[in-house]
Design an enzyme around this catalytic site. Structure first.
Site, mmCIF file in Angstrom:
data_model
loop_
_atom_site.group_PDB
_atom_site.id
_atom_site.type_symbol
_atom_site.label_atom_id
_atom_site.label_comp_id
_atom_site.label_asym_id
_atom_site.label_seq_id
_atom_site.Cartn_x
_atom_site.Cartn_y
_atom_site.Cartn_z
ATOM 1 N N VAL A 1 29.048 2.566 86.204
ATOM 2 C CA VAL A 1 28.797 1.280 86.146
ATOM 3 C C VAL A 1 28.579 0.750 84.793
ATOM 4 C CG1 VAL A 1 27.022 -0.739 86.988
ATOM 5 C CG2 VAL A 1 27.593 1.420 88.532
ATOM 6 N N CYS A 2 29.235 -0.412 84.378
ATOM 7 C CA CYS A 2 29.008 -0.992 82.969
ATOM 8 C C CYS A 2 29.455 0.033 81.683
ATOM 9 C CB CYS A 2 27.531 -1.561 82.728
ATOM 10 S SG CYS A 2 27.358 -2.438 81.488
ATOM 11 N N THR A 3 28.596 0.238 80.944
ATOM 12 C CA THR A 3 28.960 1.134 79.576
ATOM 13 C C THR A 3 28.673 2.695 80.262
ATOM 14 O OG1 THR A 3 26.563 0.880 78.948
ATOM 15 C CG2 THR A 3 28.669 -0.346 77.878
#
Length: 325
Positions: free
Chosen positions: A110-112
Site C-alpha cells: 500500500v502506498c510507499t
C-alpha cells in the site's frame, strides 16, 4: 471440519501510515464478521516486535516479530508511510519480505510500501503503482520496475500494489471479492459505508483535484471558460482566437502551465465531467455526450476507454451500484 483461516500478515515499521495498516485490516475484519469462510487471520508484524509510532503519532502494538512469521501465508501486505525508505534500506526487513513472498499466495503493498517490495526485488519486471507524489522517485530508484502513477491499484501476477492510503481499502475489497464473491464484498462495503470497489484503473488524481488554478491569467481564464462551456467549440484555433493568441502561443502556454496540449486538456475535462454525470444522474449516454461536447456516444466511449480503460456503460454500472447498493 472447519477450513484453516487465511493467514494475513501486515508488515509495519516506525512512521508507518496508519491508514495503510487500518484499511486492509478493517476490510478483512469486516469480511470475517459477515461470514467469510474460511475467515482471515490478521496479524501485524515488525522487525523487532516492538510498538511502532505511526505518522500521526498513534502507537500500534504488533502481534509478532518478522522472524516469527511462519511461511505459507495467504497474503503478505507491506504498508507504506514516511518510514518506508528506512525500511527499504534495512536488509533484515528485506530478507524476511523475500522469504515470506516465496511461499505466500499473494503479496501486496500500500502506498510507499511499494518501495520496500522494489528494494526486495519483488517488483523487477513488473508493472506497479504507488502514491502519485512518490511515483517518479520510485521509477528513478528502480528502473527495472514499470511504475504507473495513474491507477488506484495494479495486479501483476500474484503481486498487487496500491496507490496510497485509502486505495488500500479498494485493493482489499477487490481481494475479498476475489476470495468470497461479490455478495460478501457488497455486505462488507455496506458495513464500512464505502464503495463496493472503485475500479483499479480509476485515476488516483482527478483533474479537478490536481492542483490550484494556473497563475497565468490567459490560461486561467481559458480553463474557467472550458469548464463552463463544454458543449462549445473548444478546438485549439477557437480557444486561441478567444485569448487573442496564435495557436502556437496557446500550445506553448498550456504546455508550460498545465503540462499538456489544449486538445488533451479539453478532452480530459469533458471526460471527467461526463464521469460525474454518469455516476450522479440517470441521463442517457447521448445526452451526456452532447452536454459534455462529444460529437457522439462513440466519441464519448472512446474517451472513456482512453482515460479510464473502461466504457461509460460499465463505469456507470459500477458507480451507481456503489452509490445505491
Amino acid at each position: 471440519m472447519a477450513a484453516s483461516p487465511r493467514r494475513v500478515t501486515i508488515v509495519g515499521f516506525p512512521d508507518v501510515e496508519l491508514l495503510d495498516v487500518a484499511c486492509p485490516a478493517d476490510v478483512l475484519d469486516a469480511a470475517n464478521r459477515h461470514g467469510a469462510r474460511p475467515p482471515y487471520e490478521i496479524r501485524l508484524a515488525t522487525i523487532d516486535g516492538q510498538a511502532i509510532r505511526t505518522c500521526s503519532g498513534l502507537v500500534l502494538q504488533p502481534h509478532l516479530r518478522l522472524d516469527q512469521v511462519a511461511p505459507d501465508l495467504d497474503t503478505l501486505v507491506v504498508a507504506g508511510g514516511w518510514g518506508s525508505t528506512t525500511a527499504a534500506s534495512d536488509e533484515r526487513v528485506l530478507a524476511h519480505i523475500r522469504r515470506l513472498a516465496q511461499t505466500s499466495r499473494r503479496v501486496a503493498s500500500v502506498c510507499t510500501g511499494a518501495e520496500v517490495l522494489a528494494a526486495a526485488g519483488l517488483l523487477n519486471g513488473r508493472r506497479a503503482t504507488t502514491h502519485w507524489r512518490w511515483a517518479a522517485k520510485l521509477a528513478d530508484a528502480y528502473p527495472a520496475v514499470t511504475v504507473d502513477p495513474v491507477p488506484l491499484y495494479i495486479q501483476h501476477g500474484n503481486v498487487y500494489t496500491a496507490a496510497g492510503v485509502t486505495s488500500g481499502l479498494d485493493l482489499t475489497m477487490a481481494l475479498v471479492e476475489a476470495d468470497h464473491g461479490p455478495t460478501l464484498a457488497r455486505e462488507v462495503a455496506r458495513s464500512l459505508v464505502t464503495y463496493l470497489q472503485r475500479p483499479g484503473n480509476q485515476a488516483q488524481v482527478s483533474l479537478f483535484l490536481a492542483g490550484p488554478p494556473p497563475e497565468h491569467r490567459e490560461v486561467r481564464d481559458l480553463t474557467a471558460y472550458i469548464a463552463e462551456h463544454l458543449d462549445a467549440d473548444l478546438g485549439t484555433p477557437a480557444l486561441a482566437t478567444r485569448a487573442g493568441l496564435s495557436t502556437r502561443q496557446l500550445t506553448r502556454l498550456f504546455d508550460a502551465h498545465l503540462g499538456t496540449t489544449p486538445g488533451k486538456y479539453v478532452r480530459t475535462v469533458r471526460t471527467e465531467h461526463a464521469a460525474r454525470m454518469l455516476s450522479g444522474t440517470d441521463l442517457p449516454l447521448a445526452t451526456i455526450a452532447r452536454r459534455c461536447g462529444f460529437g457522439s456516444t462513440e466519441t464519448l466511449r472512446q474517451a472513456f476507454l482512453d482515460h479510464f480503460d473502461t466504457p461509460p456503460s460499465a463505469y456507470r454500472r459500477v458507480h451507481v451500484r456503489q452509490a445505491y447498493g
